[in-house]
Write a protein that holds these residues in place. Structure first.
Motif, short mmCIF file in Angstrom:
data_model
loop_
_atom_site.label_atom_id
_atom_site.label_comp_id
_atom_site.label_asym_id
_atom_site.label_seq_id
_atom_site.Cartn_x
_atom_site.Cartn_y
_atom_site.Cartn_z
N GLY A 128 -19.83 -32.92 42.53
CA GLY A 128 -18.89 -31.83 42.43
C GLY A 128 -17.70 -31.88 41.40
N ARG A 129 -18.41 -32.56 40.17
CA ARG A 129 -17.48 -32.57 39.20
C ARG A 129 -17.84 -32.14 37.85
N LEU A 130 -16.62 -31.87 36.87
CA LEU A 130 -17.28 -31.63 35.42
C LEU A 130 -16.92 -32.77 34.41
N TYR A 131 -17.85 -32.92 33.51
CA TYR A 131 -17.85 -34.19 32.44
C TYR A 131 -17.77 -33.85 31.23
N LEU A 132 -17.08 -34.43 30.21
CA LEU A 132 -17.15 -34.19 28.98
C LEU A 132 -17.54 -35.22 28.24
N PHE A 133 -18.74 -35.20 27.27
CA PHE A 133 -19.21 -36.00 26.40
C PHE A 133 -19.00 -35.58 24.97
N VAL A 134 -18.12 -36.43 24.20
CA VAL A 134 -18.00 -35.93 22.99
C VAL A 134 -18.22 -37.24 21.71
N GLY A 135 -18.86 -36.84 20.69
CA GLY A 135 -19.07 -37.91 19.87
C GLY A 135 -19.78 -37.42 18.47
N ASP A 136 -20.28 -38.21 17.77
CA ASP A 136 -20.68 -38.00 16.56
C ASP A 136 -22.25 -37.61 16.53
N SER A 137 -22.89 -37.11 15.63
CA SER A 137 -24.28 -36.83 15.91
C SER A 137 -25.13 -38.19 15.91
N THR A 138 -26.15 -38.15 16.89
CA THR A 138 -27.03 -39.24 17.01
C THR A 138 -26.33 -40.59 17.35
N PHE B 142 -8.89 -30.44 30.28
CA PHE B 142 -8.09 -30.48 31.38
C PHE B 142 -8.83 -30.40 32.85
N TYR B 143 -10.04 -29.70 32.65
CA TYR B 143 -10.86 -29.35 33.96
C TYR B 143 -11.93 -30.77 33.95
#
Length: 335
Positions: free
Chosen positions: A32-42, A204-205
């Protein structure tokens, strides 16, 4: 089967990432949630997201769920069945969109079709808003044209992520958005050198925000034809926002090109890093398993004997012991 109405936790395929996100060994992503994955290539973003879908494919609680990917980068070219299993490969639905508006229309269609889903967008950087595309073409034809482009994506996310997160809760679905890390420029870069596209609404979300980087390359211990060969990477995963526990730890996870996330290896490494197990002259003493040996020998023993759950429970025990001993003692103010 019908999806559970109460929230359930989906494993990321990594015990240490699960604990870092939710405090649980068997689930890091709350439904029931949103997730954010951020990062460098590979750096492991797509691998962790895809492994989460593979975990869903072997978890009976998610039998009624669709497994979907908005593969805007066109990067899902690996042998899915070999890496993630026949079940995940057979159930996976892959879509591609020309514009961000089309992606949100697709998400809306998924909700309207009435079946819960687990999926990810790969990536926010590989898709643009129609207005930005038009402005870019206008600038190419006339460099002196008024206005700027590149701002509509953030506006679209701000307008759409609110209803998306509400629908995720209603349907118990899970959505992961992947974004590339970028270097900041200007004065503020010296204090916080990394950023990403897509605007503030994404953070935020998001229930949990993970940042990925490569801690080091993993190579063969011995030379093959005169060279130490690349086996994979050690991914450094930092929790930067966490509505599940409030904690923002950093963990390291080996990702091997041939087999994906090395969960057992990361658990062994964690117990060594926290000095629960000792290593002398390359030999690790693991009294809980009544064995001593090299890292690879210990990993093979745990997997051959199928005692991974005992290892996971031990990691959780050490993790919680560290947390308890790190607390400052204060009187409870509210009962």
């Amino acid at each position: 089967p019908k999806p559970a109405q109460d929230p359930v936790y989906l494993s990321t395929g990594s015990t240490v990432v699960n604990i870092a996100c939710s405090g649980r060994i068997n689930g890091g992503l709350r439904s029931g949630r949103l997730y954010l994955f951020v990062g460098d290539s590979t750096s492991g973003k797509t691998m962790l997201a895809a492994t989460s879908l593979a975990e869903a494919s072997i978890d009976p609680r998610f039998d009624a769920y669709r497994l979907v990917v908005a593969d805007e980068e066109g990067g899902m070219l690996m042998d899915l069945e070999s890496m993630f299993g026949e079940g995940m490969a057979a159930r996976l639905e892959v879509a591609h969109h020309d514009y961000l508006e089309d992606f949100y229309d697709w998400i809306d269609t998924l909700f309207k079709q009435g079946k819960p889903f687990i999926g990810f967008l790969d990536s926010m950087d590989a898709i643009e808003a129609r207005a930005d595309h038009a402005k870019r073409d206008e600038k190419a034809d006339n460099p002196n044209a008024a206005g700027t482009f590149g701002t509509e994506k953030a506006k679209l996310n701000s307008r759409n992520l609110g209803w998306v997160t509400n629908k995720l809760k209603e349907t118990n679905s899970i959505l992961i958005i992947i974004a590339q890390a970028r270097d900041k420029i200007g004065f503020g870069a010296q204090f916080d050198p990394r950023t990403r596209s897509g605007g503030r609404a994404m953070k935020f979300y998001a229930t949990t925000e993970l940042w990925f980087s490569v801690a080091k390359q993993i190579k063969t211990s011995s030379k093959i034809r005169g060279k130490n060969r690349d086996l994979g990477i050690l991914a450094k995963i930092q929790v930067k926002k966490n509505r599940q526990t409030g904690r923002v730890p950093t963990v390291e996870v080996p990702i091997l090109w041939a087999s994906g996330i090395d969960d057992t290896g990361s658990c062994v490494d964690y117990l060594l890093e926290e000095r629960h197990w000792k290593k002398n002259d390359g030999v690790i003493k693991a009294p809980e398993f009544e064995i001593s040996g090299s890292r690879e020998e210990l990993i093979r023993y745990i997997e051959d004997e199928e005692v991974e759950m005992d290892l996971h429970l031990l990691v959780a025990e050490v993790w919680r012991d560290i947390e308890e001993r790190s607390k400052l003692q204060r009187k409870k103010r509210y009962g």
